[in-house]
Write a protein that holds these residues in place. Structure first.
Motif, PDB file in Angstrom:
ATOM      1  N   ALA A 243       0.605  -1.200  -0.214  1.00 51.57           N
ATOM      2  CA  ALA A 243      -0.254   0.111  -0.107  1.00 51.57           C
ATOM      3  C   ALA A 243       0.655   0.911   0.309  1.00 51.57           C
ATOM      4  O   ALA A 243       0.955   2.180  -0.079  1.00 51.57           O
ATOM      5  N   TYR A 244       1.641   1.506  -0.436  1.00 54.22           N
ATOM      6  CA  TYR A 244       2.888   2.554  -0.147  1.00 54.22           C
ATOM      7  C   TYR A 244       3.909   2.081  -1.686  1.00 54.22           C
ATOM      8  O   TYR A 244       4.227   0.751  -2.375  1.00 54.22           O
ATOM      9  N   LEU A 253      11.008   0.787   6.028  1.00 49.00           N
ATOM     10  CA  LEU A 253      12.737  -0.135   7.093  1.00 49.00           C
ATOM     11  C   LEU A 253      13.147   0.127   7.970  1.00 49.00           C
ATOM     12  O   LEU A 253      13.874   0.242   8.524  1.00 49.00           O
ATOM     13  N   SER A 254      13.397   2.110   7.346  1.00 47.62           N
ATOM     14  CA  SER A 254      14.672   2.515   7.953  1.00 47.62           C
ATOM     15  C   SER A 254      14.250   2.955   9.442  1.00 47.62           C
ATOM     16  O   SER A 254      15.225   3.091  10.276  1.00 47.62           O
ATOM     17  N   ALA A 255      12.745   2.941   9.439  1.00 52.43           N
ATOM     18  CA  ALA A 255      12.623   4.481  10.742  1.00 52.43           C
ATOM     19  C   ALA A 255      11.838   2.898  11.350  1.00 52.43           C
ATOM     20  O   ALA A 255      12.630   3.094  12.554  1.00 52.43           O
ATOM     21  N   PHE A 256      11.741   1.508  11.418  1.00 53.19           N
ATOM     22  CA  PHE A 256      12.031   0.568  11.447  1.00 53.19           C
ATOM     23  C   PHE A 256      13.317  -0.134  12.132  1.00 53.19           C
ATOM     24  O   PHE A 256      13.192   0.043  13.845  1.00 53.19           O
ATOM     25  N   MET A 273       3.966  -2.558  12.156  1.00 59.23           N
ATOM     26  CA  MET A 273       3.160  -3.283  11.639  1.00 59.23           C
ATOM     27  C   MET A 273       2.420  -2.611  10.282  1.00 59.23           C
ATOM     28  O   MET A 273       1.362  -3.081   9.102  1.00 59.23           O
ATOM     29  N   ARG A 274       2.884  -1.459  10.103  1.00 61.78           N
ATOM     30  CA  ARG A 274       2.292  -0.413   8.632  1.00 61.78           C
ATOM     31  C   ARG A 274       3.414  -0.956   7.581  1.00 61.78           C
ATOM     32  O   ARG A 274       2.510  -1.601   6.936  1.00 61.78           O
ATOM     33  N   GLY A 279       1.400  -4.777   2.882  1.00 58.77           N
ATOM     34  CA  GLY A 279       1.872  -5.959   2.180  1.00 58.77           C
ATOM     35  C   GLY A 279       3.236  -6.261   2.222  1.00 58.77           C
ATOM     36  O   GLY A 279       3.443  -7.446   1.753  1.00 58.77           O
ATOM     37  N   CYS A 280       4.134  -5.730   2.915  1.00 56.82           N
ATOM     38  CA  CYS A 280       6.014  -6.438   3.342  1.00 56.82           C
ATOM     39  C   CYS A 280       5.417  -7.970   3.419  1.00 56.82           C
ATOM     40  O   CYS A 280       4.740  -7.927   4.265  1.00 56.82           O
TER      41      CYS A 280
END
Length: 432
Positions: A243-244, A253-256, A273-274, A279-280
């Motif tokens: 969805a992105y 992914l970097s923020a995670f 969760m985002r 869809g990851c």
């Protein structure tokens, strides 16, 4: 083989490359002028092991070698083959070499499944050059195979294919009327192709299977044409589209990862969760978690790696959505654990010396392997101090080569378990 038999094969099998020019990916080992390509073209390939994820071309390259070589080619699967099969292949190779001067290549799929007895039955033939061994495995051969076999082979590591490689391959399959799906004259939307190529995760076989399923199961329109939409692609590969866009994916992914490092469990869970709900593949999140359990926690809490790998295993075995529960638990654990990057610092320092420092003496004589008693003199071997002969199971002695004897790579921090490591070191100092 007749046309019906050929059509019955899966698309991935029909689209296999037959020569190096059509081979997809792995440019780091098959590019023009590379060692492997030269060896194949000159029919001078030695024993080797192809190691990498599924669907990256290991078997395809082995088949290309079979078609290129002027020698005989025998193919076995380690799951099915026993010692008798190996001995039969070796005897066949010996006769071909003796009678016709022809070399024999033995291709062994799933070679990590070979046990020690099976490997030992093959070893003399490899050593004597009776056969040229080509092993194919998805497991790290250095950890999963008999060292004696690995030491006599050159290991080539296969990488996951890029998005561009996979997308190009499925577009080609879509228009290939001889081996591919060209006879269907199907139209696949660009976003559907992008989705299949991206979600395949570097596995070309998965992409081929998804494309074939999408086309074969999509009902024809009134004019008989087949039109594959994004929704069809999602169903065929059993993963909804993200969805992105790609930039947003890497930002999330970097923020995670940075939230893990920053010990913010709330943020790490949110970004995880985002990613997953967008869809990851959850395994992507799990793999990053495993790395950060060592990179950012490391020796401050060695149990973080155990928790992270256990969560990844649970996710792999239970799947979505149940597997997200142990994954979330592990994310919280890694966030709340004390942080230290001393492992990475020590690793990089040791790697730098391993690559840059030349040591003509090598391993100190008293530390060398002397299993057969012919490499170390008696006086040298006596210099080795067996730690268990001393109080506390520790005795001070030099382990690094002379040129590096004063190097210190690992320096424990003042956090978590590393406080204990510091105290253990102090206790050892009292035993000197």
């Amino acid at each position: 083989m007749n046309g019906n038999e050929d059509k019955a094969k899966p698309l991935a099998e029909r689209m296999r490359a037959n020569n190096l020019n059509d081979f997809i990916g792995q440019k780091h080992i098959v590019a023009e002028g590379s060692l492997l390509r030269r060896a194949i073209s000159l029919d001078r390939l030695g024993s080797c092991i192809f190691w990498g994820p599924p669907g990256t071309g290991k078997t395809t390259l082995a088949n290309i070698i079979a078609q290129t070589t002027h020698g005989d080619f025998i193919k076995l699967n380690a799951v099915q083959a026993g010692v008798a099969d190996v001995k039969k292949a070796v005897e066949q190779a010996r006769n071909a070499l003796k009678m016709y001067g022809k070399r024999t290549y033995l291709m062994l799929d799933e070679c990590h499944r070979f046990n020690k007895t099976q490997s030992d039955s093959l070893l003399p033939a490899i050593e004597q050059g009776t056969i040229i061994f080509i092993g194919s495995t998805t497991e790290n051969p250095y950890a999963s195979m008999t060292p004696a076999i690995v030491s006599r082979c050159r290991v080539f590591e296969f990488k996951r294919l890029s998005f561009e490689d996979i997308r190009g391959a499925i577009v080609k399959a879509l228009t290939d009327k001889r081996h591919g799906l060209g006879e269907y004259s199907a139209k696949v939307d660009e976003d559907a192709l992008d989705h299949i190529a991206r979600v395949a995760g570097g596995d070309l076989r998965t992409a081929y299977n998804a494309l074939e399923l999408a086309i074969l199961t999509t009902p024809p329109q009134a004019d008989g044409s087949i039109s594959v939409k994004l929704a069809d692609a999602e169903q065929s590969i059993q993963r909804k589209a993200m969805a992105y866009n790609e930039d947003a994916f890497y930002d999330l992914l970097s923020a995670f990862c940075k939230s893990l490092r920053g010990s913010d469990a709330n943020a790490a869970l949110y970004y995880a969760m985002r990613l997953i709900e967008g869809g990851c593949d959850p395994m992507t999140v799990a793999r990053r978690l495993v790395i950060h359990s060592c990179e950012d926690v490391g020796m401050a809490d060695p149990n973080a790696l155990v928790v992270a790998t256990s969560a990844m295993y649970a996710l792999e075995k239970t799947g979505y959505p149940e597997g997200i529960i142990p994954l979330s638990s592990a994310i919280i654990y890694v966030c709340e654990a004390p942080k230290s990057n001393t492992v990475v610092t020590a690793m990089n320092a040791a790697k730098r010396d391993a690559n840059e420092v030349r040591d003509d003496e090598g391993v100190p004589a008293y530390l060398r392997d002397n299993t057969f008693g012919d490499r170390v003199t008696k006086s040298q071997s006596f210099k080795y101090k067996y730690p268990h002969d001393y109080a506390g199971g520790y005795v001070e002695q030099q382990y690094l080569p002379d040129s590096l004897k004063d190097r210190i790579y690992y320096i424990p921090s003042d956090y978590g378990f590393e406080q204990t490591v510091k105290q253990l070191r102090k206790n050892k100092g009292k035993l000197k």
